[in-house]
Design a protein around this motif. Structure first.
Motif, PDB file in Angstrom:
ATOM      1  N   TYR A 181       1.022  -1.325   0.025  1.00 35.21           N
ATOM      2  CA  TYR A 181       0.240  -0.004   0.051  1.00 35.21           C
ATOM      3  C   TYR A 181       0.819   1.150  -0.560  1.00 35.21           C
ATOM      4  O   TYR A 181       1.826   1.462   0.624  1.00 35.21           O
ATOM      5  N   ARG A 182       0.824   2.627  -0.943  1.00 40.33           N
ATOM      6  CA  ARG A 182       1.484   3.055  -1.333  1.00 40.33           C
ATOM      7  C   ARG A 182       0.405   4.552  -0.686  1.00 40.33           C
ATOM      8  O   ARG A 182      -0.661   4.659  -0.916  1.00 40.33           O
ATOM      9  N   VAL A 183       1.170   5.220   0.659  1.00 37.44           N
ATOM     10  CA  VAL A 183       0.675   6.833   0.774  1.00 37.44           C
ATOM     11  C   VAL A 183       1.708   7.983   0.434  1.00 37.44           C
ATOM     12  O   VAL A 183       3.022   7.895  -0.017  1.00 37.44           O
ATOM     13  N   PRO A 184       0.846   9.261   0.367  1.00 40.45           N
ATOM     14  CA  PRO A 184       1.342  10.238   0.107  1.00 40.45           C
ATOM     15  C   PRO A 184       3.190  10.253   1.077  1.00 40.45           C
ATOM     16  O   PRO A 184       3.561  10.135   2.141  1.00 40.45           O
ATOM     17  N   MET A 185       4.232  10.919   0.387  1.00 41.18           N
ATOM     18  CA  MET A 185       5.231  11.180   0.948  1.00 41.18           C
ATOM     19  C   MET A 185       5.397  12.663   1.903  1.00 41.18           C
ATOM     20  O   MET A 185       5.401  13.524   0.798  1.00 41.18           O
ATOM     21  N   ALA A 186       5.809  12.390   2.401  1.00 39.42           N
ATOM     22  CA  ALA A 186       6.041  14.094   3.211  1.00 39.42           C
ATOM     23  C   ALA A 186       7.733  15.149   2.193  1.00 39.42           C
ATOM     24  O   ALA A 186       8.653  14.816   2.693  1.00 39.42           O
ATOM     25  N   TYR A 187       6.549  15.366   1.318  1.00 42.66           N
ATOM     26  CA  TYR A 187       7.850  16.321  -0.009  1.00 42.66           C
ATOM     27  C   TYR A 187       7.257  17.731   0.394  1.00 42.66           C
ATOM     28  O   TYR A 187       6.761  18.178  -0.214  1.00 42.66           O
ATOM     29  N   PRO A 188       8.136  18.669   0.896  1.00 46.69           N
ATOM     30  CA  PRO A 188       7.835  19.795   1.521  1.00 46.69           C
ATOM     31  C   PRO A 188       7.632  20.957   0.021  1.00 46.69           C
ATOM     32  O   PRO A 188       6.841  21.706   0.543  1.00 46.69           O
ATOM     33  N   TYR A 189       8.883  20.499  -0.222  1.00 52.47           N
ATOM     34  CA  TYR A 189       8.674  21.757  -2.093  1.00 52.47           C
ATOM     35  C   TYR A 189       7.795  21.595  -2.912  1.00 52.47           C
ATOM     36  O   TYR A 189       6.984  22.096  -3.817  1.00 52.47           O
ATOM     37  N   ARG A 190       6.647  20.359  -2.507  1.00 50.89           N
ATOM     38  CA  ARG A 190       5.942  19.754  -3.001  1.00 50.89           C
ATOM     39  C   ARG A 190       4.025  19.540  -2.693  1.00 50.89           C
ATOM     40  O   ARG A 190       3.790  18.831  -3.607  1.00 50.89           O
ATOM     41  N   TRP A 191       4.556  19.455  -1.698  1.00 51.62           N
ATOM     42  CA  TRP A 191       3.246  19.639  -0.558  1.00 51.62           C
ATOM     43  C   TRP A 191       1.486  20.480  -0.894  1.00 51.62           C
ATOM     44  O   TRP A 191       2.189  21.492  -0.436  1.00 51.62           O
ATOM     45  N   PRO A 192       0.940  19.769  -0.922  1.00 56.35           N
ATOM     46  CA  PRO A 192      -0.655  20.511  -1.690  1.00 56.35           C
ATOM     47  C   PRO A 192      -0.961  21.344  -0.237  1.00 56.35           C
ATOM     48  O   PRO A 192      -2.157  22.464  -0.821  1.00 56.35           O
ATOM     49  N   GLY A 193      -0.626  20.988   1.037  1.00 48.63           N
ATOM     50  CA  GLY A 193      -1.189  21.370   1.856  1.00 48.63           C
ATOM     51  C   GLY A 193      -0.525  23.309   2.111  1.00 48.63           C
ATOM     52  O   GLY A 193       0.025  23.792   2.051  1.00 48.63           O
ATOM     53  N   ASP A 194      -1.102  22.479   3.567  1.00 48.79           N
ATOM     54  CA  ASP A 194       0.047  23.978   4.599  1.00 48.79           C
ATOM     55  C   ASP A 194       1.495  23.828   4.555  1.00 48.79           C
ATOM     56  O   ASP A 194       1.709  22.428   5.093  1.00 48.79           O
ATOM     57  N   PRO A 195       2.530  24.835   4.098  1.00 48.53           N
ATOM     58  CA  PRO A 195       3.746  24.055   4.089  1.00 48.53           C
ATOM     59  C   PRO A 195       4.324  24.650   5.304  1.00 48.53           C
ATOM     60  O   PRO A 195       5.714  24.160   6.377  1.00 48.53           O
ATOM     61  N   ASP A 196       3.555  24.613   6.399  1.00 42.34           N
ATOM     62  CA  ASP A 196       3.883  24.567   8.393  1.00 42.34           C
ATOM     63  C   ASP A 196       3.761  23.736   8.185  1.00 42.34           C
ATOM     64  O   ASP A 196       3.979  22.939   9.881  1.00 42.34           O
ATOM     65  N   ALA A 197       2.811  22.642   8.091  1.00 42.16           N
ATOM     66  CA  ALA A 197       2.161  21.876   8.653  1.00 42.16           C
ATOM     67  C   ALA A 197       2.696  20.385   7.855  1.00 42.16           C
ATOM     68  O   ALA A 197       1.562  19.545   7.752  1.00 42.16           O
ATOM     69  N   VAL A 198       3.519  20.155   7.249  1.00 42.74           N
ATOM     70  CA  VAL A 198       3.849  18.864   6.743  1.00 42.74           C
ATOM     71  C   VAL A 198       3.977  17.627   7.104  1.00 42.74           C
ATOM     72  O   VAL A 198       2.952  16.782   6.471  1.00 42.74           O
TER      73      VAL A 198
END
Ligand SMILES: *Cc1c(COP(=O)(O)O)cnc(C)c1O
Length: 445
Positions: A181-198
């Motif tokens: 099972y694959r889940v999203p990676m905490a990828y700071p540069y491309r995180w779609p949400g809050d950049p301060d809460a990756v």
């Protein structure tokens, strides 16, 4: 060191002798086995590789993070020479030898955590990852494995299933192993949400996806590269890895750190997990472990490692005596030359120089990494749209100038820098000058 530490181009790269060898390769080696820079190497050491035409190239690749201690490092050569003259193979499962045990002892000492640890040795990174999953499944009596976007864990059937990228690693090679099972990676540069809460958001997604799609009590293992390698040197934000490790402890799952690329002084610590004091249950190592000889390991909590029945782990060549001698030599080099400190010095040089480059080139969207594992991500200026074409063109220009650089990233738009830790400051700066020149040439400025 016999190789003169100087870049020198005497022909085009590749030159006529390399081109002749490339023609022989085309006739006899499968096309699926590609070459990034087809300059055929005859000698290497320090920060230089020498090709068949006598060109001396600066090495920013270390054969993909393998020759961390340098090519033909003195302690590796000494121990390998001594070992290979005594015996070349017995198969550890038939007649054992001390070198294997000594490597396992070193791994217990150097890997994170001071709990009782044991190891099993293998030939390649993929084989180590396969075995870590086997061990986790037996130890937990569960089968599900959770992995991440942008992950790379190898090219065998099970590890292809864990690897994220279709082209070129998986394309057409299925069907793949199941219960992955694959889940999203905490990828700071491309995180779609809050950049301060990756870290918080990515962990919340992990938790929710596992709960809904897998079931916590079905999870044998969570496997992650503490800094992703082929995925583009993605460094998860502080707090993400500790949260995953804690989740595994809370839910009876095995936390596997795949440190095959990030381990053995590459990031300025013995292992990338050390940076945040994360203690994995199992750790996979290969690449930098043995100065270029094929060796890999799974190291972990003694009770997990010993959950496997006698005879359940092994392989004909795993922990070959010459490869074990090389590993002991590589570890000797790392200790006696304080290569963790050297990796941190290299990071400082890269950060300064890449920062200057980025100030002049809006195509550099992100600078990241740790130690001598640094990368830049290239995008169309003013956007985060990946620019793989520019990445390829700059890489090609670097190669022609006598600099070995590698690309990476799910979108093919990352330059990754993996110099051997034996490289001099002079060669590092010269290599960075060449990158600067290559950008100027390709962008016509
Ligand atoms: C290279 C790599 C592997 C696979 O290692 P091989 O020796 O090529 O099989 C697995 N995991 C990571 C993180 C790697 O970088």
């Amino acid at each position: 060191m016999t190789v003169e530490q100087r870049r020198a181009l005497v022909t085009a790269v590749p030159g006529p002798k390399s081109l002749e060898l490339a023609a022989r390769k085309a006739a006899s080696v499968a096309n699926g086995v590609g070459t990034i820079l087809p300059a055929y190497i005859v000698e290497a050491g320090g920060g230089i590789v020498v090709d068949a035409d006598g060109n001396q190239l600066i090495d920013f690749g270390s054969g993909i993070a393998v020759t961390t201690v340098g090519n033909a490092a003195p302690a590796v050569v000494r121990r390998v020479t001594e070992a290979v003259q005594r015996f070349t193979h017995t198969c550890f499962m038939v007649n054992p030898y001390e070198g294997y045990v000594e490597v396992a002892e070193q791994l217990a000492e150097l890997t994170p955590g001071d709990h009782p640890k044991k190891s099993a040795l293998f030939n390649s990174g993929a084989e180590a990852v396969e075995n870590a999953i086997k061990i986790a499944r037996v130890a937990t009596g569960r089968s599900a494995v959770v992995c991440f976007d942008h992950a790379y864990h190898g090219r065998t059937n099970l590890t292809m299933a864990l690897t994220a990228k279709d082209m070129p690693y998986k394309h057409g090679f299925g069907p793949f192993a199941s219960d992955i099972y694959r889940v999203p990676m905490a990828y700071p540069y491309r995180w779609p949400g809050d950049p301060d809460a990756v870290a918080e958001e990515a962990f919340a997604q992990f938790e929710s996806l596992v709960h809904v799609q897998v079931g916590e009590d079905q999870v044998a293992a969570v496997i992650i590269e503490p800094i992703q390698g082929e995925g583009g040197f993605i460094v998860p934000p502080e707090g993400f890895l500790p949260r995953l490790a804690q989740w595994c402890r809370d839910n009876g799952a095995v936390f596997i750190a795949d440190e095959i690329q990030s381990g053995f002084c590459r990031t300025g610590d013995w292992f990338a997990c050390d940076h945040e004091g994360v203690v994995p249950d199992l750790i996979t190592t290969a690449k930098g472990i043995a100065g270029g000889l094929p060796l890999a390991a799974v190291t972990g909590r003694a009770e997990l490692m010993d959950a496997v029945h006698a005879g359940g782990l092994g392989g004909t060549y795993g922990g070959n005596p010459v490869a074990c001698a090389a590993a002991l030599g590589a570890i000797e080099e790392m200790r006696s030359n304080d290569l963790n400190a050297r990796a941190r010095e290299i990071e400082a040089i890269f950060r300064t120089r890449l920062g200057q480059l980025a100030a002049r080139h809006p195509q550099i969207g992100d600078i990241r990494g740790r130690g001598a594992m640094m990368a830049v991500e290239l995008v169309l200026p003013g956007t985060k749209q990946p620019d793989a074409a520019l990445t390829g063109a700059v890489a090609k220009a670097c190669h022609a100038k006598g600099l070995v650089v590698l690309t990476a990233g799910s979108f093919g738009n990352v330059f990754r820098f993996l110099p051997p830790l034996s490289i001099s400051d002079e060669l590092l700066h010269e290599g960075l000058d060449l990158i600067d020149d290559a950008f100027a040439e390709v962008l016509h400025d």
